[in-house]
Write an enzyme that holds these catalytic residues in place. Structure first.
Site, short mmCIF file in Angstrom:
data_model
loop_
_atom_site.label_atom_id
_atom_site.label_comp_id
_atom_site.label_asym_id
_atom_site.label_seq_id
_atom_site.Cartn_x
_atom_site.Cartn_y
_atom_site.Cartn_z
N VAL A 43 0.72 -1.35 -0.01
CA VAL A 43 0.12 -0.08 0.05
C VAL A 43 0.97 1.30 0.06
CG1 VAL A 43 -0.14 0.04 2.33
CG2 VAL A 43 -1.94 0.84 1.25
N LYS A 44 1.97 1.24 0.45
CA LYS A 44 3.00 2.36 0.73
C LYS A 44 3.22 2.92 -0.64
CE LYS A 44 3.24 2.03 5.05
NZ LYS A 44 2.71 2.89 6.09
N ASP A 45 3.27 2.25 -1.85
CA ASP A 45 3.45 2.88 -3.03
C ASP A 45 2.84 4.05 -3.38
OD1 ASP A 45 4.84 0.73 -3.39
OD2 ASP A 45 3.72 -0.40 -5.08
#
Length: 453
Positions: A43-45
């Site tokens: 999700v950090k993208d």
């Protein structure tokens, strides 16, 4: 033709996937927002690219610059991918509790990795917070991202993740459940969803050793709650600016053990090969079962991919060493098989000197030794007994073992139940010998019994 201009164009629009067997006890529909479909597998993208683009726009990040960030691995991966596409250098500062796979992956995409100790205060110069700031001050043309307090983190999820969930559920979502670390995901998604429907409940998953739950409930930042924990990616010993506690309806805490076990269960029961925080999220979801009704639509977000935890939560030996896998031990043989089967029983002869016994205890790191002669086992010595006798007589080391030994350890068969073995170990008797089928003997100590229990 349909294609992305570069890898960053594939971020977002991740699928919702229905959970089945693991949530059979729940009355509602449970959907996983499956963020491993992002190119950096997490999700950090989403927030990594948003933070970089906002920094470019206001001049904090200049052409040819160096991006520096303290990360548990996933934000670093997202930043590294964007740095490659946009022509920046990348330095990731990571704590030593993170998996080796995460560190190797960051190096594989060209990042420099600086490893810092976990068990230090945030203000300690060796912490990964302090080290990140220091490196940014020392490195020319660099930008310290600070995902914890950089509000572009929350904005990314307000602009993308929240709207996706609302659209994919056709506005029917009633609960959003997610692990909380920097706070950007829960705050951004929560803010967007509550703007669409104020009745949607936003639940955060916390871990023991973190301050979020108590702070949310009492407003008290309790330093006594802070201690090292194993679960990766969630919980904090600080209060990041990205955590909007007003958006969050509540927290539930999940133990390291449960998080690890449910990470494995997701893979083995649902076919979902996910990271450690997903295990915490699904266990937290199950702990909240009384919050859900029949027609509810619950969305739980799964952060990252299982490939980053192959040496940890997906390694049974790693799990066993931490007591996360409970082998069923019922007999003396089970304990021997677990602790001693590949070892030779260390003994001492009656005519050997006490110094020989002490030397063997030190060499093999053991606390007790059976004594034997030509007829078999005739006695035993242990370190407490030797220490007591040494205080009485400093020349004890030159005495033969037979002059200081006490009664022999009891001998049982290998099928003897653990309960019966444990009854034989008391203050005056520190071990039990087990006769195996091949005629050899092994030893069960007080420590072995405690470990089994």
């Amino acid at each position: 033709m349909e294609y992305a201009e570069n890898i960053l164009g594939t971020i977002g629009n991740t699928p919702l996937v229905k959970l089945n067997k693991l949530v059979e006890e729940l009355p509602c529909l449970v959907l996983a927002k499956y963020e491993t479909f992002n190119p950096g597998n997490s999700v950090k993208d989403r927030m990594a690219v948003k933070m970089i683009e906002d920094a470019e726009a206001d001049g904090r990040l200049k052409p040819g610059g160096t991006i520096i960030e303290g990360t548990s691995g996933n934000t670093g991966m997202g930043l590294a991918l964007a740095a490659i596409v946009k022509g920046y250098k990348m330095v990731c500062v990571i704590s030593d509790k993170q998996s080796k796979e995460k560190m190797d992956i960051l190096r594989a995409v060209g990042s420099k990795v600086v490893v810092c100790p976990t068990n230090v205060e945030p203000e300690d110069p060796k912490s990964y917070y302090s080290t990140s700031k220091r490196l940014a001050e020392e490195t020319p043309n660099s930008w310290y991202v600070n995902q914890y307090d950089n509000l572009s983190n929350t904005a990314a999820h307000y602009e993308s993740t929240g709207p996706e969930i609302w659209k994919q559920t056709e506005g029917k979502v009633t609960h959003f459940v997610v692990g909380v670390g920097t706070g950007g995901t829960i705050s951004g998604v929560g803010k967007y969803l509550k703007e669409q429907n104020p009745n949607i409940k936003i639940w955060g998953i916390d871990t023991y050793g973190s301050v979020f739950k108590k702070y949310h409930e009492t407003g008290l930042f309790d330093e006594n709650e802070i201690y090292p924990y194993i679960t990766e990616g969630i919980g904090e010993d600080i209060l990041p600016k990205n955590v909007d506690f007003d958006v969050i309806d509540g927290f539930t805490k999940v133990t390291d053990k449960d998080a690890a076990i449910y990470t494995q269960k997701l893979a083995k029961v649902e076919g979902m090969f996910l990271g450690n925080s997903a295990g915490a999220a699904i266990k937290g979801l199950l702990q909240l079962k009384d919050e859900f009704k029949k027609d509810d639509v619950v969305v739980v977000l799964f952060h990252d991919h299982g490939s980053r935890y192959v040496g940890k939560m997906f390694n049974d030996e790693w799990m066993r060493e931490r007591g996360f896998i409970e082998d069923e031990l019922t007999s003396a043989h089970d304990i021997i098989k677990k602790n001693h089967l590949d070892k030779t029983l260390i003994t001492v002869k009656t005519e050997e000197l006490v110094s020989h016994a002490i030397e063997r205890m030190m060499t093999y790191k053991i606390s007790q030794i059976p004594v034997e002669d030509s007829s078999g086992f005739v006695g035993a010595v242990d370190e407490a007994d030797l220490l007591r006798k040494y205080i009485e007589n400093k020349d004890i080391s030159d005495l033969p073992i037979k002059e200081v030994m006490h009664k022999p350890f009891p001998i049982v068969g290998e099928n003897t139940p653990i309960e019966e073995v444990s009854k034989l170990i008391d203050r005056s008797n520190s071990a039990v010998l087990v006769k195996l089928k091949d005629g050899t003997h092994q030893i069960i100590t007080k420590y072995d019994i405690i470990s089994a229990l």
